[in-house]
Scaffold this motif. Structure first.
Motif, PDB file in Angstrom:
ATOM      1  N   VAL A   1      -3.522   3.955  -2.185  1.00  0.00           N
ATOM      2  CA  VAL A   1      -4.634   4.151  -1.250  1.00  0.00           C
ATOM      3  C   VAL A   1      -4.862   5.637  -1.077  1.00  0.00           C
ATOM      4  CG1 VAL A   1      -5.448   3.718   1.089  1.00  0.00           C
ATOM      5  CG2 VAL A   1      -4.043   2.008  -0.080  1.00  0.00           C
ATOM      6  N   ASP A   2      -6.097   6.064  -1.302  1.00  0.00           N
ATOM      7  CA  ASP A   2      -6.423   7.479  -1.127  1.00  0.00           C
ATOM      8  C   ASP A   2      -6.346   7.821   0.361  1.00  0.00           C
ATOM      9  OD1 ASP A   2      -8.656   9.781  -0.735  1.00  0.00           O
ATOM     10  OD2 ASP A   2      -7.747   9.891  -2.712  1.00  0.00           O
ATOM     11  N   VAL A   3      -5.641   8.875   0.663  1.00  0.00           N
ATOM     12  CA  VAL A   3      -5.384   9.201   2.059  1.00  0.00           C
ATOM     13  C   VAL A   3      -6.665   9.655   2.768  1.00  0.00           C
ATOM     14  CG1 VAL A   3      -4.779  11.593   1.575  1.00  0.00           C
ATOM     15  CG2 VAL A   3      -3.811  10.457   3.569  1.00  0.00           C
TER      16      VAL A   3
ATOM     17  N   PRO B   1       0.838  -1.215   0.000  1.00  0.00           N
ATOM     18  CA  PRO B   1       0.000   0.000   0.000  1.00  0.00           C
ATOM     19  C   PRO B   1       0.859   1.246   0.000  1.00  0.00           C
ATOM     20  CG  PRO B   1       0.026  -1.019   2.173  1.00  0.00           C
ATOM     21  CD  PRO B   1       0.788  -1.936   1.270  1.00  0.00           C
ATOM     22  N   HIS B   2       0.363   2.251  -0.729  1.00  0.00           N
ATOM     23  CA  HIS B   2       1.056   3.539  -0.781  1.00  0.00           C
ATOM     24  C   HIS B   2       0.003   4.623  -0.753  1.00  0.00           C
ATOM     25  CE1 HIS B   2       4.307   6.311  -1.849  1.00  0.00           C
ATOM     26  NE2 HIS B   2       3.408   6.905  -2.623  1.00  0.00           N
ATOM     27  N   LEU B   3       0.105   5.536   0.240  1.00  0.00           N
ATOM     28  CA  LEU B   3      -0.864   6.626   0.385  1.00  0.00           C
ATOM     29  C   LEU B   3      -0.637   7.685  -0.674  1.00  0.00           C
ATOM     30  CD1 LEU B   3      -1.007   7.092   4.262  1.00  0.00           C
ATOM     31  CD2 LEU B   3      -2.768   6.134   2.787  1.00  0.00           C
ATOM     32  N   VAL B   4      -1.709   8.100  -1.296  1.00  0.00           N
ATOM     33  CA  VAL B   4      -1.639   9.187  -2.273  1.00  0.00           C
ATOM     34  C   VAL B   4      -2.742  10.178  -1.953  1.00  0.00           C
ATOM     35  CG1 VAL B   4      -0.633   7.752  -4.073  1.00  0.00           C
ATOM     36  CG2 VAL B   4      -3.111   7.951  -3.912  1.00  0.00           C
ATOM     37  N   SER B   5      -2.502  11.409  -2.374  1.00  0.00           N
ATOM     38  CA  SER B   5      -3.477  12.462  -2.102  1.00  0.00           C
ATOM     39  C   SER B   5      -4.441  12.646  -3.267  1.00  0.00           C
ATOM     40  CB  SER B   5      -2.747  13.776  -1.810  1.00  0.00           C
ATOM     41  OG  SER B   5      -1.843  14.075  -2.855  1.00  0.00           O
ATOM     42  N   ALA B   6      -4.116  12.085  -4.417  1.00  0.00           N
ATOM     43  CA  ALA B   6      -4.974  12.299  -5.590  1.00  0.00           C
ATOM     44  C   ALA B   6      -5.179  10.987  -6.309  1.00  0.00           C
ATOM     45  CB  ALA B   6      -4.342  13.342  -6.517  1.00  0.00           C
ATOM     46  N   LEU B   7      -5.898  10.088  -5.656  1.00  0.00           N
ATOM     47  CA  LEU B   7      -6.103   8.769  -6.266  1.00  0.00           C
ATOM     48  C   LEU B   7      -6.855   8.882  -7.571  1.00  0.00           C
ATOM     49  CD1 LEU B   7      -5.715   5.700  -5.724  1.00  0.00           C
ATOM     50  CD2 LEU B   7      -8.064   5.697  -4.879  1.00  0.00           C
TER      51      LEU B   7
ATOM     52  N   ARG C   1      -0.282  -0.820  -4.279  1.00  0.00           N
ATOM     53  CA  ARG C   1      -1.693  -0.549  -4.033  1.00  0.00           C
ATOM     54  C   ARG C   1      -1.781   0.906  -3.581  1.00  0.00           C
ATOM     55  NH1 ARG C   1      -6.338  -3.006  -3.675  1.00  0.00           N
ATOM     56  NH2 ARG C   1      -7.928  -2.232  -2.246  1.00  0.00           N
TER      57      ARG C   1
END
Lengths: 571, 287
Positions: free
Chosen positions: B218-220, A30-36, B216
């Motif tokens: 993931v929207d924060v 998993p990788h957090l993104v601000s603009a999925l 994967r």
């Protein structure tokens, strides 16, 4: 499909972690993104427009799974066997009777070769074992019919009577699930040692035969007294002439008549030639009707008496040597020196220094070959200072007889103050020393032997020793007496030292059981329990599985390398 | 090195000597010092607007209330003191990194402090499920307490929360990285505001592609996940989209007549004040 090692299939369990890793990898980190929303709808496409990555991942999984399967099959030693490609084991009887002539004009061994060839073609893969005192693999394992034919062409039976059990057991080990066929010249009698799961093909035929049982020669005053034992293994009386041919002399003949099943002993005195050939008329079995009697070589041990010995010892030694046929006194260059310790002899007999008297019993090393039959009961023994070497006989702290590291025997005795020389122990002990010295004489232990006999040959280091025999040359290596395999071929054996003739051994085919051809027959005995023609383990599957495994691994490597994306790109 | 946190003092220092640049457009606001384009109380009602908590109840037009049933305020021509409304996006994406969260708050405080220097009325609004509202000198403290953890993006939160107050200078601090009609958003934010400034705060992590074969994503904010194999083509496509989004945002701001400025969370608030934010801030007393 056969699996020699079914446990190897346990390697298939590696598929579980393989698939698990694949599934886990697909789950991604998993990788957090601000603009999925900016990633949505982006389709993985290569420049060529194909969904390469998904395909390469799945293809990689398939290849890796295939590699696991192939490796498991390799470990399980899989073999693919069909009914037409079975593996069989043949045991060919290597005894002398197989060389007997047949009514067709050939020999039993010729029939056997044809039968083996025909069956080898049907079997496709064959292992051929020759029975004898020690079984020998003549072709295979898993030899082709061509290889079998070549091996059988070079095969020449001529061994002594023997138990085929070890050869049959070896054949069964080599073809655990295949057919084992024993080719011989007689069907096994009930209760024989031929296992029930073995096919027996008998190719012999009954025949009358006259053979030598023994041949001896004794030379005296230039004349050789030859004595022969002859047996008639036939159904009717045998009348014939025995030919005596002294080398370089005039041949002679002696008429013999032997009743059926009887034996005869004939003697003849001939000029003592270096070799006298004896021959019976040709019959069904040729090998047992010939003998070559070489002039006897006494092989006596030359005993030399060194100066410095007490007169009592000298007298005793002279008396003993005169009584031993295998020993003789020589003034020089002896095989065995007898003398005082300071002369470094092979046998020292003296009691230097302080005298001490002892009365038996003594402590005797019975395991030593010099003392096995030596008993000192009631002996009075007067000894001097302890001799060097390992004690063989001792009385308390005193060493009476010893052997040093060079093999020299030291007898610590004062014969004038002892009674040992008046007991049987004394001549036995000394004759044991002489015999041991004789056994260490270089060359063959005897000049004449019979089939199946084990004859030792004594060699030393530093020379090139070769035995030229009926079955080809044999190089010897070692130091001392070498005990070779039981002699399995009749004929002359020439021992060469550094290329030069050194000694000769003649092996005679005196084998009554082989000479008796009356019980030979042809026939077939089917195995009581036939194993399925699976042939046992086929030629190692590594022949094709291993390249397949390497190919699969290489393909997976190439596929994975091509599918690796660029890393760490920034938007 | 500790993670950067909201440096209130740095923001106030950066704001010292600076004042907010007011637009030449007609301002609307409460009674104050700036010359208003509207008519004052002594002459005639210039405008009506809906009552906002905090308004002077003496200005309620009870006739309008009787007519409409709604609380309506009479705006009188007078010297109007423009209001600054700082809209701070309190969604989780604003706290993608500690630096981004800190800069966002500092930007908000910088704008508020610069406005206070011109004696503007300042109001902070952070739309969220539980919106944060603060005025004047309470803004700094409110920013300190504020947690940027809203799961809704700014557009959705605005639609649900209390409406921005009209007749003010509106400064919106956000990353504007949410899926919405940007033109509509900009137009909506411009409504009722004399001037609109969109301050986009971006961290390198916003545009960063993980250095993985696949990941994967993931929207924060929403927690929604998306599996992506990070092929070069995919990474390039994301970069293009990001760029397109930025252009659209800029265009939407321009269409709405808004000032659009982008600030990097990596820079200090002082550097931002002197650099990218200079169109919004000017040395005090400069005309």
């Amino acid at each position: 499909m056969n699996l020699a090692q079914p446990w190897g299939l346990l390697a298939l369990l590696a598929l579980v972690p393989l698939v698990a890793v694949y599934v886990l990898r697909r789950r991604h980190r998993p990788h957090l993104v601000s603009a999925l929303f900016l990633w949505r709808g982006l389709v993985e496409r290569t420049a060529g427009g194909r969904r390469w990555e998904r395909l390469s991942r799945e293809a990689s999984l398939i290849l890796e799974a295939l590699a696991v399967v192939v490796a498991s099959l390799l470990l399980a030693q899989v073999s693919c066997v069909d009914g037409s490609a079975s593996h069989e084991a043949f045991v060919v009887d290597g005894s002398l009777s197989l060389s007997a002539r047949t009514s067709e004009g050939g020999t039993v061994s010729d029939r056997l070769r044809r039968a083996v060839r025909a069956q080898a073609v049907r079997a496709r893969r064959v292992t051929v074992v020759e029975s004898g005192p020690r079984p020998v693999v003549r072709a295979g394992p898993f030899a082709s019919p061509e290889a079998v034919e070549a091996a059988m062409a070079a095969w020449a039976p001529g061994g002594p009577d023997h138990d085929p059990g070890p050869a049959l057991a070896l054949a069964r080990r080599l073809a655990p699930r295949g057919r084992v066929t024993f080719f011989t010249d007689a069907l096994p009698s009930p209760g024989s040692d031929v296992p029930e799961d073995v096919d027996v093909v008998a190719l012999g035929e009954p025949a009358d035969n006259v053979g030598l049982l023994f041949a001896r020669r004794a030379d005296a005053e230039g004349r050789a007294a030859v004595t022969l034992g002859i047996a008639n293994f036939g159904r009717s009386e045998a009348r014939f002439e025995v030919a005596f041919a002294p080398r370089g002399g005039r041949p002679e003949r002696a008429g013999v008549a032997i009743a059926p099943g009887a034996t005869a002993v004939i003697s003849r005195t001939l000029p003592a030639a270096e070799a006298i050939d004896v021959a019976l008329p040709e019959d069904a079995l040729e090998a047992d009707g010939h003998a070559t009697l070489l002039a006897p070589r006494p092989r006596q041990v030359g005993v030399g008496i060194a100066a410095g010995l007490p007169e009592s010892v000298v007298r005793s030694v002279r008396r003993l040597v005169g009584a031993l046929p295998e020993a003789r006194l020589v003034p020089a260059d002896p095989d065995l020196w007898v003398g005082p310790r300071r002369a470094a002899p092979g046998l020292s007999i003296e009691a230097p220094g302080q005298r001490r008297a002892f009365v038996a019993p003594f402590v005797v090393d019975r395991a030593h070959p010099l003392l096995g039959d030596v008993h000192f009961a009631g002996v009075v023994w007067t000894a001097g200072d302890d001799p060097p070497g390992q004690p063989l006989v001792s009385a308390g702290e005193a060493v009476l007889v010893s052997e040093d590291e060079l093999g020299a025997v030291h007898v610590n005795v004062d014969l004038e103050r002892s009674t040992v020389q008046r007991t049987p122990a004394w001549p036995i002990l000394l004759s044991n020393v002489v015999r041991r010295c004789r056994a260490r004489t270089l060359g063959f232990a005897k000049a004449q032997a019979q089939l199946g006999e084990v004859v030792s040959v004594v060699v030393d280091q530093g020379s090139d020793w070769v035995v030229d025999g009926p079955r080809g040359p044999l190089r010897l290596a070692g130091d001392g007496a070498l005990f070779e395999e039981p002699l399995s071929a009749a004929g002359r054996y020439l021992l060469r030292r550094d290329g030069q003739p050194f000694d000769t051994l003649v092996v005679h085919a005196f084998a009554p059981r082989e000479s008796d051809l009356r019980g030979r027959a042809s026939g077939r005995r089917e195995a009581a329990e036939r194993t399925a023609p699976g042939g046992g383990p086929a030629p190692s599957a590594a022949g094709w599985l291993l390249p397949l495994l390497l190919g699969v691994v290489l393909a997976d490597f190439v596929l994975t390398a091509q599918g690796l994306p660029a890393r760490g790109r920034r938007a | 090195m500790s993670a950067p946190s909201f440096d209130r003092a740095a923001a106030e220092r950066a704001a010292a000597g600076l004042e907010l640049v007011l637009p030449r457009a007609r301002l609307r606001g409460r009674t104050g010092e700036a010359r208003a384009a509207s008519v004052g109380a002594s002459l005639e009602i210039h405008d009506f607007r809906a009552y906002q908590p905090g308004d002077d109840v003496r200005h309620v037009d009870w006739n309008a209330v009787a007519r409409t049933g709604d609380l309506v305020i009479r705006v009188r021509q007078a010297e109007v003191a423009p209001r600054l409304e700082v809209l701070l996006d309190a969604s989780r994406s604003m706290a993608l990194t500690p630096a981004k969260a800190a800069r966002a708050k500092e930007l908000a405080l910088l704008a508020a402090s610069a406005a206070l220097a011109r004696r503007l009325e300042v109001r902070l609004l952070a739309p969220a499920a539980r919106p944060t509202v603060a005025s004047g000198g309470e803004v700094a403290a409110a920013l300190e307490r504020l947690e940027l953890d809203a799961v809704e993006d700014l557009g959705a939160a605005l639609a649900r929360g209390p409406a921005p107050r009209p007749c003010g200078v509106r400064v919106v601090v956000s990353d504007f990285l949410f899926d919405t009609d940007l033109r509509r958003l900009a137009a909506g934010l411009r409504q009722g505001a004399a001037a609109l400034a969109l301050l986009q705060i971006l961290d390198p992590a916003d545009a960063e592609v993980p250095s993985l074969e696949s990941a994967r994503l993931v929207d924060v904010e929403s927690g929604e996940g998306l599996d992506r194999v990070l092929l070069p083509s995919v990474v390039a496509a994301f970069a293009r989209r990001f760029e397109q989004h930025q252009r659209l945002l800029e265009e939407s701001a321009r269409r709405a007549g808004a000032l659009f400025l982008t600030a990097s969370a990596e820079a200090s608030i002082g550097a931002l004040a002197r650099g990218p934010l200079s169109p919004l801030l000017r040395p005090r007393g400069w005309r």
